[in-house]
Design a protein around this motif. Structure first.
Motif, PDB file in Angstrom:
ATOM      1  N   GLN A  25       7.403  -1.493  -2.721  1.00  0.00           N
ATOM      2  CA  GLN A  25       8.746  -2.033  -2.508  1.00  0.00           C
ATOM      3  C   GLN A  25       9.012  -2.319  -1.031  1.00  0.00           C
ATOM      4  O   GLN A  25       9.634  -3.315  -0.671  1.00  0.00           O
ATOM      5  N   GLU A  85       4.686   3.178  -5.489  1.00  0.00           N
ATOM      6  CA  GLU A  85       5.788   2.256  -5.805  1.00  0.00           C
ATOM      7  C   GLU A  85       6.691   2.029  -4.594  1.00  0.00           C
ATOM      8  O   GLU A  85       7.125   0.906  -4.312  1.00  0.00           O
ATOM      9  N   SER A 105       2.112   7.997  -7.958  1.00  0.00           N
ATOM     10  CA  SER A 105       2.710   6.766  -8.493  1.00  0.00           C
ATOM     11  C   SER A 105       3.997   6.430  -7.757  1.00  0.00           C
ATOM     12  O   SER A 105       4.244   5.278  -7.407  1.00  0.00           O
TER      13      SER A 105
END
Length: 303
Positions: A28, A24, A20
């Motif tokens: 980004q 992420e 995860s």
């Protein structure tokens, strides 16, 4: 070896938190790339567009201004050419400042930096700036124009081709090109042979013939030469007389008047034509010489 690799892979796969976090971070990073490309990419495209349009407008405006100056002062093509260059550079500086403003550069600070840099460059290039100042004075006070024959500081005679901000382009009568710094011209006495207070000008040429030549024949040859040249004015009449008796020659003064515009080419061409005409008529063009008389020893003893 395979058995040793499987457990870590399985453990990493079973660790949902690690996957995860990685997902992420990747998301980004992708969003930041897209945001950067969107924000600055548009600025780059806008800057390129401004440069292209600004360059076209700068060329158009400077050309129009140059055309207006040339129309008002057709005798000063150099002034129009310099004005075109100056306006183009000035407009492009404005365009570049606008482009830098698109990227958030403080233009006020930039102008201050440019002013400081300009002062430093000016101090380092004092000689160049003096040429520019002299060029501006020449262009506005017009002591001579393109096409004029001038003498600078008592030196050689030059035929002016173009007046620039830094140098004046010219050539000598025998055609070698000359680049004269404007400061050298402006700081010297300028004699303009093409610009006179009267419409007519006089010039004198001295032709030397041998003492053995027929003086009357030489005078007639030169009179015929003056009569045959359409640039030589009939009023006042040419003055062709024996001027002096030199050490090696009989000197004949050839004095005629022409229109001011014909003065320089007529003087050069008649000097050549006069020599050729005298030689064709059997006259000798002498050169300085000395006769040495040898006295023998016996003659010295007898005396």
């Amino acid at each position: 070896m395979i058995s040793h690799l499987i457990p870590p892979i399985a453990q990493a796969s079973s660790d949902g938190t690690a996957i995860s976090d990685s997902s992420e971070a990747s998301k980004q990073f992708t969003e930041s790339i897209v945001s950067f490309a969107t924000e600055y990419g548009m600025n780059v495209l806008g800057a390129i567009l401004i440069l292209i349009v600004g360059n076209v407008l700068a060329k158009f405006i400077s050309k129009k201004i140059s055309g207006l100056i040339l129309k008002k002062h057709p005798e000063e093509p150099s002034l129009a050419s310099i004005a075109k260059q100056v306006f183009y550079v000035a407009l492009m500086i404005v365009v570049i400042i606008v482009v830098l403003g698109k990227f958030g550069v403080e233009t006020a600070s930039l102008i201050a930096v440019l002013g400081t840099a300009g002062l430093a460059i000016g101090l380092a290039l004092q000689g160049t700036l003096s040429n520019i100042a002299a060029g501006v004075m020449i262009l506005f006070l017009k002591p001579f124009r393109a096409g004029n024959a001038i003498k600078v500081g008592g030196g050689d005679v030059y035929l002016v081709d173009e007046i620039g901000l830094f140098v004046t382009k010219a050539h000598q009568p025998d055609c070698p090109k000359v680049m004269i710094p404007n400061s050298k011209i402006w700081g010297s006495i300028i004699v303009n042979f093409s610009d006179t207070v009267a419409s007519q000008r006089r010039f004198d040429i001295t032709f030397g013939i041998s003492y053995d030549d027929d003086i009357n024949k030489a005078l007639q040859i030169l009179e015929d030469l003056a009569a045959s040249d359409a640039r030589v004015l009939k009023d006042p009449a040419p003055f062709i007389k024996v001027d002096s008796l030199g050490d090696s020659s009989v000197n004949i003064l050839f004095r005629v008047q022409t229109m001011a515009s014909d003065w320089w080419p007529a003087k050069l061409e008649l000097t050549k034509a006069g020599k050729e005409a005298l030689e064709a008529g059997g006259c000798t063009i002498p050169f300085p010489q000395r006769d040495v008389h040898m006295i023998s020893g016996s003659a010295e003893a007898a005396s």
